[in-house]
Design a protein around this motif. Structure first.
Motif, PDB file in Angstrom:
ATOM      1  N   TRP A 106      41.045 -30.721  -6.731  1.00 12.70           N
ATOM      2  CA  TRP A 106      42.248 -30.688  -5.694  1.00 12.70           C
ATOM      3  C   TRP A 106      43.597 -31.238  -5.937  1.00 12.70           C
ATOM      4  N   LEU A 107      43.655 -31.959  -7.158  1.00 13.95           N
ATOM      5  CA  LEU A 107      44.974 -32.753  -7.435  1.00 13.95           C
ATOM      6  C   LEU A 107      45.753 -31.474  -7.821  1.00 13.95           C
ATOM      7  N   LEU A 108      45.462 -30.598  -8.458  1.00 14.03           N
ATOM      8  CA  LEU A 108      46.263 -29.503  -9.302  1.00 14.03           C
ATOM      9  C   LEU A 108      47.259 -28.964  -8.355  1.00 14.03           C
ATOM     10  N   PRO A 109      46.618 -28.082  -7.081  1.00 13.13           N
ATOM     11  CA  PRO A 109      47.446 -27.423  -6.444  1.00 13.13           C
ATOM     12  C   PRO A 109      48.775 -28.445  -5.662  1.00 13.13           C
ATOM     13  N   LEU A 110      48.574 -29.799  -5.508  1.00 14.08           N
ATOM     14  CA  LEU A 110      49.277 -30.623  -4.952  1.00 14.08           C
ATOM     15  C   LEU A 110      50.172 -31.303  -5.771  1.00 14.08           C
ATOM     16  N   TRP A 111      49.825 -31.483  -7.156  1.00 11.21           N
ATOM     17  CA  TRP A 111      50.701 -32.051  -7.999  1.00 11.21           C
ATOM     18  C   TRP A 111      52.029 -31.590  -8.073  1.00 11.21           C
ATOM     19  N   PRO A 112      52.335 -30.175  -8.348  1.00 12.42           N
ATOM     20  CA  PRO A 112      53.703 -29.935  -8.441  1.00 12.42           C
ATOM     21  C   PRO A 112      54.741 -30.318  -7.240  1.00 12.42           C
ATOM     22  N   PHE A 151      55.084 -25.105 -26.624  1.00 14.14           N
ATOM     23  CA  PHE A 151      55.445 -26.588 -26.959  1.00 14.14           C
ATOM     24  C   PHE A 151      55.335 -27.248 -25.769  1.00 14.14           C
ATOM     25  N   VAL A 152      56.249 -26.756 -24.575  1.00 15.19           N
ATOM     26  CA  VAL A 152      56.148 -27.687 -23.362  1.00 15.19           C
ATOM     27  C   VAL A 152      54.735 -27.613 -22.771  1.00 15.19           C
ATOM     28  N   VAL A 153      54.034 -26.585 -22.787  1.00 15.04           N
ATOM     29  CA  VAL A 153      52.662 -26.364 -21.791  1.00 15.04           C
ATOM     30  C   VAL A 153      51.539 -26.928 -22.576  1.00 15.04           C
ATOM     31  N   LEU A 154      51.474 -26.608 -24.023  1.00 16.45           N
ATOM     32  CA  LEU A 154      50.370 -26.845 -24.747  1.00 16.45           C
ATOM     33  C   LEU A 154      50.463 -28.115 -25.787  1.00 16.45           C
ATOM     34  N   TRP A 241      49.802 -28.575 -16.584  1.00 17.55           N
ATOM     35  CA  TRP A 241      50.126 -28.040 -15.223  1.00 17.55           C
ATOM     36  C   TRP A 241      51.576 -28.537 -14.645  1.00 17.55           C
ATOM     37  N   SER A 242      51.689 -29.980 -15.064  1.00 14.36           N
ATOM     38  CA  SER A 242      52.822 -30.654 -14.444  1.00 14.36           C
ATOM     39  C   SER A 242      54.080 -30.204 -15.276  1.00 14.36           C
ATOM     40  N   ASN A 243      53.907 -30.089 -16.495  1.00 13.20           N
ATOM     41  CA  ASN A 243      54.977 -29.568 -17.336  1.00 13.20           C
ATOM     42  C   ASN A 243      55.530 -28.033 -17.036  1.00 13.20           C
ATOM     43  N   LEU A 244      54.421 -27.127 -16.809  1.00 11.88           N
ATOM     44  CA  LEU A 244      54.643 -25.781 -16.444  1.00 11.88           C
ATOM     45  C   LEU A 244      55.364 -25.635 -15.085  1.00 11.88           C
ATOM     46  N   ALA A 245      54.808 -26.493 -13.969  1.00  5.62           N
ATOM     47  CA  ALA A 245      55.416 -26.404 -12.796  1.00  5.62           C
ATOM     48  C   ALA A 245      56.864 -26.853 -12.955  1.00  5.62           C
ATOM     49  N   VAL A 247      59.092 -26.689 -15.196  1.00  2.00           N
ATOM     50  CA  VAL A 247      59.685 -25.955 -16.239  1.00  2.00           C
ATOM     51  C   VAL A 247      60.238 -24.670 -15.301  1.00  2.00           C
ATOM     52  N   THR A 248      59.133 -24.079 -14.606  1.00  2.00           N
ATOM     53  CA  THR A 248      59.155 -23.029 -13.816  1.00  2.00           C
ATOM     54  C   THR A 248      60.167 -23.510 -12.533  1.00  2.00           C
ATOM     55  N   TYR A 249      60.012 -24.659 -11.981  1.00  2.00           N
ATOM     56  CA  TYR A 249      60.918 -24.799 -10.948  1.00  2.00           C
ATOM     57  C   TYR A 249      62.460 -24.793 -11.398  1.00  2.00           C
ATOM     58  N   GLN A 250      62.642 -25.380 -12.550  1.00  2.00           N
ATOM     59  CA  GLN A 250      63.954 -25.415 -13.168  1.00  2.00           C
ATOM     60  C   GLN A 250      64.659 -24.308 -13.324  1.00  2.00           C
ATOM     61  N   LEU A 251      63.868 -23.323 -14.156  1.00  2.00           N
ATOM     62  CA  LEU A 251      64.489 -22.081 -14.396  1.00  2.00           C
ATOM     63  C   LEU A 251      64.436 -21.167 -13.162  1.00  2.00           C
ATOM     64  N   GLY A 252      63.657 -21.071 -12.270  1.00  2.00           N
ATOM     65  CA  GLY A 252      63.928 -20.503 -11.076  1.00  2.00           C
ATOM     66  C   GLY A 252      65.111 -21.003 -10.202  1.00  2.00           C
ATOM     67  N   TRP A 253      65.241 -22.340 -10.405  1.00  2.00           N
ATOM     68  CA  TRP A 253      66.299 -22.808  -9.553  1.00  2.00           C
ATOM     69  C   TRP A 253      67.825 -22.200 -10.257  1.00  2.00           C
ATOM     70  N   PHE A 254      67.759 -22.188 -11.379  1.00  2.00           N
ATOM     71  CA  PHE A 254      69.182 -21.836 -12.039  1.00  2.00           C
ATOM     72  C   PHE A 254      69.132 -20.439 -11.867  1.00  2.00           C
ATOM     73  N   ALA A 255      68.271 -19.544 -11.978  1.00  2.00           N
ATOM     74  CA  ALA A 255      68.134 -17.995 -11.570  1.00  2.00           C
ATOM     75  C   ALA A 255      68.551 -17.756 -10.258  1.00  2.00           C
ATOM     76  N   GLY A 256      68.393 -18.710  -9.093  1.00  2.00           N
ATOM     77  CA  GLY A 256      68.639 -18.414  -7.905  1.00  2.00           C
ATOM     78  C   GLY A 256      70.533 -18.869  -7.726  1.00  2.00           C
ATOM     79  N   LEU A 257      70.878 -19.821  -8.583  1.00  2.00           N
ATOM     80  CA  LEU A 257      72.091 -20.352  -8.404  1.00  2.00           C
ATOM     81  C   LEU A 257      73.019 -19.248  -9.087  1.00  2.00           C
TER      82      LEU A 257
END
Length: 258
Positions: A106-112, A151-154, A241-245, A247-257
């Motif tokens: 249950w921690l996985l979907p909440l952690w990001p 490297f980041v995720v694995l 999972w934390s690293n992936l979330a 990194v995805t947030y950061q890259l998505g944030w910049f794509a939006g900007l």
């Protein structure tokens, strides 16, 4: 206690001094350069080559670190009988009943949400721009981007968990209680991620604290998982999972900007 700090420090330094020169030597040999040429006489390398070497060095360092940890743990387990290494690093089923790992999913979907909220709030409190001006190098090929994600995720979660929640946790738990072991391994984990690059002029004087502070909840949670389940793989899973979330947030944030 001094050994708990020295073990990860020595492994990190050794992995860096093995990976860096090895990548340079192989890279120079591939380009037909003499790797022993003095720095002042070396030709300027293409930016794509420099970017690729940086990614390869990071990835190789994690691999070397994992091997060094396994070797050190195996040495510590000599004469311990079958399964001693797996028990030490948390790969064997614990002797005493622990929490079901499935119940902790249950921690996985909440952690990001938890981690990203903490990172952004801490960065704002310390006047550090979270992710501003940071993006993947345009000189990275698609292969190097894939290696960087690996490297980041694995590689990083695997090697870092082997070191901290594996070997260092085993050493700490031999003379510390569960709470102290969790805190000590978390602090070492955070200190190992302190940025060494100089802060920008506009940054807060507390910017050097941003990196370890943003990682503190993750570090404590990983230690709690190691104690609660008696296993290492849940720590690796949450770390990845934390690293992936993030990194995805950061890259998505910049794509939006943009």
């Amino acid at each position: 206690m001094l050994g708990l700090v020295l073990v990860p420090l020595v492994i990190l330094v050794a992995a860096t001094f093995i990976a860096g020169p090895l990548v340079r030597f192989v890279g120079d040999w591939r380009l037909g350069l003499d790797p022993f040429t003095p720095l002042a006489e070396r030709p300027r390398l293409p930016l794509a080559e420099l970017a690729a070497r940086g990614v390869i060095t990071d990835a190789l360092r994690q691999g070397v670190m994992a091997l060094l940890v396994l070797g050190l743990a195996a040495f510590a387990c000599r004469g311990g009988g079958p399964g001693a290494l797996r028990r030490r690093l948390g790969f064997a089923k614990p002797a005493l009943p622990r929490a079901s790992t499935r119940r902790l999913l249950w921690l996985l979907p909440l952690w990001p949400l938890i981690h990203i909220a903490w990172v952004t709030a801490t960065a704002a409190a310390l006047n550090v721009n979270f992710g501003h001006g940071v993006r993947l190098s345009p000189f990275l090929s698609s292969t190097m981007v894939a290696l960087w994600l690996t490297f980041v995720v694995l590689l990083a979660p695997l090697a870092e968990e082997l070191l901290l929640r594996g070997e260092v946790y085993a050493r700490a738990s031999a003379f510390l209680g569960p709470a102290a072991t969790i805190v000590v391994t978390a602090l070492i984990f955070c200190l190992a991620h302190v940025g060494l690059e100089p802060a920008p002029r506009y940054a807060s004087s507390f910017s050097a604290l941003a990196r370890p502070l943003t990682l503190l909840p993750l570090a404590l949670t990983l230690g709690w998982l190691r104690w609660r389940t008696g296993r290492l793989w849940p720590c690796m899973l949450l770390h990845a999972w934390s690293n992936l979330a993030l990194v995805t947030y950061q890259l998505g944030w910049f794509a939006g900007l943009r």
